[in-house]
Structure formats: C-alpha cells, structure tokens
Design a protein around this motif. Structure first.
Motif, PDB file in Angstrom:
ATOM      1  N   ALA A 159       1.049  -1.228  -0.267  1.00  0.00           N
ATOM      2  CA  ALA A 159      -0.397  -0.037   0.345  1.00  0.00           C
ATOM      3  C   ALA A 159       1.166   1.299   0.198  1.00  0.00           C
ATOM      4  N   ILE A 160       1.891   1.227   0.883  1.00  0.00           N
ATOM      5  CA  ILE A 160       3.213   2.413   1.289  1.00  0.00           C
ATOM      6  C   ILE A 160       3.732   2.940  -1.270  1.00  0.00           C
ATOM      7  N   PHE A 161       3.686   1.452  -1.148  1.00  0.00           N
ATOM      8  CA  PHE A 161       4.808   1.586  -2.665  1.00  0.00           C
ATOM      9  C   PHE A 161       3.649   2.226  -3.751  1.00  0.00           C
ATOM     10  N   GLY A 162       2.571   1.435  -3.199  1.00  0.00           N
ATOM     11  CA  GLY A 162       1.428   1.555  -4.458  1.00  0.00           C
ATOM     12  C   GLY A 162       0.995   3.656  -4.613  1.00  0.00           C
ATOM     13  N   ALA A 163       0.601   3.937  -3.239  1.00  0.00           N
ATOM     14  CA  ALA A 163       0.436   5.392  -3.410  1.00  0.00           C
ATOM     15  C   ALA A 163       1.903   6.386  -3.538  1.00  0.00           C
ATOM     16  N   ALA A 164       2.972   5.512  -2.996  1.00  0.00           N
ATOM     17  CA  ALA A 164       3.987   7.013  -3.600  1.00  0.00           C
ATOM     18  C   ALA A 164       4.063   6.994  -5.143  1.00  0.00           C
ATOM     19  N   ALA A 165       3.789   6.069  -5.468  1.00  0.00           N
ATOM     20  CA  ALA A 165       3.845   5.269  -6.831  1.00  0.00           C
ATOM     21  C   ALA A 165       2.953   6.931  -7.676  1.00  0.00           C
ATOM     22  N   VAL A 166       1.295   6.522  -7.191  1.00  0.00           N
ATOM     23  CA  VAL A 166       0.737   7.459  -7.320  1.00  0.00           C
ATOM     24  C   VAL A 166       0.485   8.650  -7.426  1.00  0.00           C
ATOM     25  N   LEU A 167       1.174   9.052  -6.449  1.00  0.00           N
ATOM     26  CA  LEU A 167       1.895  10.658  -5.777  1.00  0.00           C
ATOM     27  C   LEU A 167       2.321  11.157  -6.636  1.00  0.00           C
ATOM     28  N   MET A 168       4.047  10.159  -7.328  1.00  0.00           N
ATOM     29  CA  MET A 168       4.975  10.628  -8.157  1.00  0.00           C
ATOM     30  C   MET A 168       4.008  10.690  -9.535  1.00  0.00           C
ATOM     31  N   ALA A 169       3.280  10.080 -10.165  1.00  0.00           N
ATOM     32  CA  ALA A 169       2.679  10.054 -11.042  1.00  0.00           C
ATOM     33  C   ALA A 169       2.078  11.261 -11.232  1.00  0.00           C
ATOM     34  N   PHE A 170       1.463  11.644 -10.118  1.00  0.00           N
ATOM     35  CA  PHE A 170       0.196  12.754 -10.549  1.00  0.00           C
ATOM     36  C   PHE A 170       1.403  14.295 -10.231  1.00  0.00           C
ATOM     37  N   THR A 171       1.632  14.329  -9.299  1.00  0.00           N
ATOM     38  CA  THR A 171       3.353  14.548  -9.260  1.00  0.00           C
ATOM     39  C   THR A 171       4.157  15.890 -10.087  1.00  0.00           C
ATOM     40  N   MET A 172       5.032  14.499 -11.046  1.00  0.00           N
ATOM     41  CA  MET A 172       4.716  14.858 -12.307  1.00  0.00           C
ATOM     42  C   MET A 172       3.966  15.002 -13.649  1.00  0.00           C
ATOM     43  N   PHE A 173       2.704  15.019 -13.679  1.00  0.00           N
ATOM     44  CA  PHE A 173       1.789  15.415 -14.741  1.00  0.00           C
ATOM     45  C   PHE A 173       1.442  16.963 -13.898  1.00  0.00           C
ATOM     46  N   GLY A 174       1.502  17.680 -12.866  1.00  0.00           N
ATOM     47  CA  GLY A 174       1.249  19.026 -12.752  1.00  0.00           C
ATOM     48  C   GLY A 174       2.501  19.567 -13.018  1.00  0.00           C
ATOM     49  N   VAL A 175       4.113  19.012 -12.774  1.00  0.00           N
ATOM     50  CA  VAL A 175       4.963  19.631 -12.944  1.00  0.00           C
ATOM     51  C   VAL A 175       4.944  19.842 -14.368  1.00  0.00           C
ATOM     52  N   ALA A 176       4.580  18.799 -15.039  1.00  0.00           N
ATOM     53  CA  ALA A 176       4.782  19.087 -16.409  1.00  0.00           C
ATOM     54  C   ALA A 176       3.517  19.770 -17.373  1.00  0.00           C
ATOM     55  N   ARG A 177       2.405  20.197 -16.293  1.00  0.00           N
ATOM     56  CA  ARG A 177       1.756  21.497 -16.450  1.00  0.00           C
ATOM     57  C   ARG A 177       2.238  22.619 -16.328  1.00  0.00           C
ATOM     58  N   VAL A 178       2.663  22.701 -15.457  1.00  0.00           N
ATOM     59  CA  VAL A 178       2.982  24.207 -15.074  1.00  0.00           C
ATOM     60  C   VAL A 178       4.037  24.424 -16.068  1.00  0.00           C
ATOM     61  N   LEU A 179       4.976  23.879 -16.050  1.00  0.00           N
ATOM     62  CA  LEU A 179       6.103  23.978 -17.236  1.00  0.00           C
ATOM     63  C   LEU A 179       5.823  23.997 -18.845  1.00  0.00           C
ATOM     64  N   ARG A 180       5.404  23.387 -19.630  1.00  0.00           N
ATOM     65  CA  ARG A 180       4.936  23.424 -20.833  1.00  0.00           C
ATOM     66  C   ARG A 180       4.472  24.477 -21.418  1.00  0.00           C
ATOM     67  N   PRO A 181       4.466  24.894 -22.611  1.00  0.00           N
ATOM     68  CA  PRO A 181       4.087  25.852 -23.175  1.00  0.00           C
ATOM     69  C   PRO A 181       2.672  25.573 -23.684  1.00  0.00           C
ATOM     70  N   GLN A 182       2.162  26.599 -23.869  1.00  0.00           N
ATOM     71  CA  GLN A 182       0.288  26.722 -24.157  1.00  0.00           C
ATOM     72  C   GLN A 182       0.474  27.863 -24.168  1.00  0.00           C
ATOM     73  N   ARG A 183       0.582  27.625 -25.908  1.00  0.00           N
ATOM     74  CA  ARG A 183       0.417  28.333 -27.382  1.00  0.00           C
ATOM     75  C   ARG A 183      -0.973  27.861 -28.367  1.00  0.00           C
ATOM     76  N   PRO A 184      -2.163  27.621 -28.003  1.00  0.00           N
ATOM     77  CA  PRO A 184      -3.092  27.093 -28.562  1.00  0.00           C
ATOM     78  C   PRO A 184      -3.052  27.998 -29.644  1.00  0.00           C
ATOM     79  N   THR A 185      -3.043  27.211 -31.621  1.00  0.00           N
ATOM     80  CA  THR A 185      -3.608  28.250 -32.222  1.00  0.00           C
ATOM     81  C   THR A 185      -5.016  27.806 -33.309  1.00  0.00           C
ATOM     82  N   PRO A 186      -5.519  28.355 -33.872  1.00  0.00           N
ATOM     83  CA  PRO A 186      -6.259  26.982 -34.377  1.00  0.00           C
ATOM     84  C   PRO A 186      -5.552  26.057 -35.007  1.00  0.00           C
ATOM     85  N   GLN A 187      -4.938  25.804 -35.635  1.00  0.00           N
ATOM     86  CA  GLN A 187      -3.900  25.598 -36.641  1.00  0.00           C
ATOM     87  C   GLN A 187      -3.377  23.852 -35.842  1.00  0.00           C
ATOM     88  N   LYS A 188      -3.420  24.369 -34.703  1.00  0.00           N
ATOM     89  CA  LYS A 188      -3.285  23.062 -33.783  1.00  0.00           C
ATOM     90  C   LYS A 188      -4.415  22.236 -33.194  1.00  0.00           C
TER      91      LYS A 188
END
Length: 121
Positions: free
Chosen positions: A12-41
């Motif tokens: 359970a501890i390792f499962g919770a750590a894995a889920v927390l790590m996945a959400f943390t990585m997705f959150g960091v990626a969401r904050v750091l990624r460039p967001q420039r939507p264009t109609p072509q995209k």
C-alpha cells in the motif's frame, strides 16, 4: 503487527508513493509546458492529411481490426508453447483442454473470415 499485515502495508505504501509520484510529474509538466493554442493546432488530424475538401477520407477500421486479430492469434503461441513442452505432465486432460482452446480460436478465425474482416482490399 503480523507479517501478513506488514506485507500489505508495504504494498500500500509503495502504491501510494507511485500514484503520488505520477500526479506530481503530471502537475509539474502541466505547469512547465508551453501553452500557445492556435487554430491550426486544434483541427482534426489523421495520417498527415488535412480533413478538408473532397479528397479527405477517414481511415477504415478494418485495418485496425486486422491488426488486433493478428496480435490475438500471435499471443495464442504464449499459451501453446509452454503446454507443448509439458504435455507429458498434463496428459489427456491437458490435451483435451488445448483442443478446446484451439477449437475456440478456430471458431473466432472462421467468424472473422465470414464477416469479411480478413479481406485486405
């Protein structure tokens, strides 16, 4: 604390750590990624062809079904090879079970053939 409970707690501890790590990585990626939507995209895209005009046709699902059938009948070897190496242990019961398994696979193959899924053109 019993050993059984300790084992479950460790999982359970390792499962919770894995889920927390996945959400943390997705959150960091969401904050750091460039967001420039264009109609072509934002337009639909399929196989490098723009979906405008009369030349655009959607890919046929038949090719994907053909690929899935190939994988299905390829994966059956995973079950047949170990059975073949240990046939002496399984004896008649193993032979009958594998005959039923292969019969079900052949029924599926005939069904796909009758439905016309195996026609490439």
């Amino acid at each position: 604390m019993s050993d059984l409970l300790r084992s479950y707690l460790t999982v359970a501890i390792f499962g919770a750590a894995a889920v927390l790590m996945a959400f943390t990585m997705f959150g960091v990626a969401r904050v750091l990624r460039p967001q420039r939507p264009t109609p072509q995209k934002l337009i639909a895209y399929e196989s490098g062809v723009d979906p405008v005009g009369s030349d655009w046709t959607q890919s046929q699902i038949r090719y994907y079904v053909f690929a899935v059938l190939f994988v299905l009948f390829d994966v059956e070897a995973v079950f047949i090879f170990p059975w073949a190496t240990r046939l002496d242990v399984y004896a008649l019961f193993g032979l009958v079970e594998m005959a039923i398994f292969i019969f079900i696979l052949v029924l599926g193959l005939f069904y796909a053939w009758r439905k016309g899924v195996l026609r490439w053109v």
